[in-house]
Enzyme design. Structure first.
Site, PDB file in Angstrom:
ATOM      1  N   SER A  80       1.111  -1.042   0.080  1.00  0.00           N
ATOM      2  CA  SER A  80       0.426   0.270  -0.007  1.00  0.00           C
ATOM      3  C   SER A  80       0.620   1.283   0.212  1.00  0.00           C
ATOM      4  O   SER A  80       1.740   1.721  -0.906  1.00  0.00           O
ATOM      5  CB  SER A  80      -0.858  -0.054   0.931  1.00  0.00           C
ATOM      6  OG  SER A  80      -2.251   0.790   0.733  1.00  0.00           O
ATOM      7  N   ASP A 209      -8.497  -7.021  -4.353  1.00  0.00           N
ATOM      8  CA  ASP A 209      -8.311  -5.602  -3.739  1.00  0.00           C
ATOM      9  C   ASP A 209      -9.173  -5.109  -3.779  1.00  0.00           C
ATOM     10  O   ASP A 209      -9.959  -4.044  -4.805  1.00  0.00           O
ATOM     11  CB  ASP A 209      -6.819  -5.195  -3.598  1.00  0.00           C
ATOM     12  CG  ASP A 209      -6.319  -4.286  -2.959  1.00  0.00           C
ATOM     13  OD1 ASP A 209      -7.877  -3.817  -2.158  1.00  0.00           O
ATOM     14  OD2 ASP A 209      -5.480  -3.646  -3.223  1.00  0.00           O
ATOM     15  N   HIS A 237      -6.917  -6.307   0.145  1.00  0.00           N
ATOM     16  CA  HIS A 237      -5.822  -5.186   0.151  1.00  0.00           C
ATOM     17  C   HIS A 237      -4.631  -6.246   1.042  1.00  0.00           C
ATOM     18  O   HIS A 237      -3.309  -5.678   1.337  1.00  0.00           O
ATOM     19  CB  HIS A 237      -6.247  -4.379   0.919  1.00  0.00           C
ATOM     20  CG  HIS A 237      -5.317  -3.022   0.685  1.00  0.00           C
ATOM     21  ND1 HIS A 237      -5.006  -2.635  -0.808  1.00  0.00           N
ATOM     22  CD2 HIS A 237      -4.400  -2.077   1.894  1.00  0.00           C
ATOM     23  CE1 HIS A 237      -3.934  -1.228  -0.047  1.00  0.00           C
ATOM     24  NE2 HIS A 237      -3.642  -1.580   1.152  1.00  0.00           N
TER      25      HIS A 237
END
Length: 261
Positions: A80, A209, A237
């Site tokens: 991320s 995700d 995610h």
């Protein structure tokens, strides 16, 4: 078998704790693993209110990279927002990175300012996409900054929707306010071709995700020029929580391919 040194970088509002399932799997396979808390994250004693810049936020990683031996090289894995910490470290220490792995991560380029992929992400997010995430201005007048704290709805429906409920609960307990550092990154100089741009970049796509949707992951891969792309199916995610063994296998494959047997 060659031993690799994996350095795992968490995403916004998270900490080293989020890698707890993956760390021992990689170690069982015979590798060295470092999980670290970025500034004001996990068990780090700073608060997000003490952090003025993205570089300060990344300081624990930069210190680790600086401490490596002259011929020591690591496989850096960023999840991320961790993709931008990875890029900053790669820009400073390209010779110490054997491969840069972007796990459903923001992958910048060298043609635009560092904030570009974050700005594109925010621009493309539909109305209300952030759900109960809280944003607050925390900077000084001369150094504006916005803190961000994921709410329980955002965690459960955007980040952990396929993860075990225990991991979602862990996330609700352990997440802390963070920041995307947009204001700072938008005035930072581009990552360089001879630094970050010279590293081997592998993107690991998380197909299910919804935090950073598949289409946006693919756009970043095309924009940032990934050298190799792997996919983890059935991963939300938080792939290291929803599909830890599959992700471990994926990282071992990357290590074997790029660091040599």
């Amino acid at each position: 078998m060659k031993h690799h040194h994996f350095v795992l970088l968490h995403g916004a509002c998270h900490g080293a704790w989020s890698w707890y399932k993956l760390k021992h799997r990689l170690e069982l396979a015979g590798h060295c693993v470092t999980v670290l808390d970025l500034a004001a994250s996990g068990t780090d004693t700073k608060s997000i209110h003490d952090i003025r810049t993205f570089r300060e936020y990344t300081e624990p990683l930069l210190e680790l990279m600086a401490s490596l031996g002259a011929h020591e090289r690591v496989i850096l894995v960023g999840l991320s927002l961790g993709g931008l910490n990875l890029a900053l470290a790669a820009d400073r220490f390209p010779e110490k990175i054997s491969v840069a792995v972007f796990l459903a991560a923001f992958m910048p380029d060298t043609a635009h300012r560092p904030s570009y992929v974050l700005e594109e992400y925010c621009a493309r997010a539909p109305e209300g996409a952030w759900l109960d995430t809280q944003f607050e201005p925390i900077g000084q007048p001369d150094k504006p900054l916005t803190s961000m704290f994921f709410g329980p709805d955002f965690l459960s429906s955007k980040l952990y929707q396929l993860s075990p409920l225990e991991d979602l609960e862990l996330g609700k307990i352990l997440t802390r306010p963070g920041s995307l550092f947009l204001e700072d990154l938008s005035t930072s100089s581009n990552f360089t071709c001879k630094g970050y741009g010279s590293t081997t970049r592998v993107y690991v796509v998380c197909r299910q995700d919804v935090g950073i949707p598949l289409g946006f992951q693919r756009w970043m891969i095309a924009n940032g020029g990934a050298h190799h792309v792997l996919e983890v199916d059935g991963a939300d995610h938080m792939a290291m929580l929803s599909k830890p063994q599959e992700l471990c296998d994926c990282l071992l494959e990357i290590g074997a391919k790029y660091v040599g047997a």
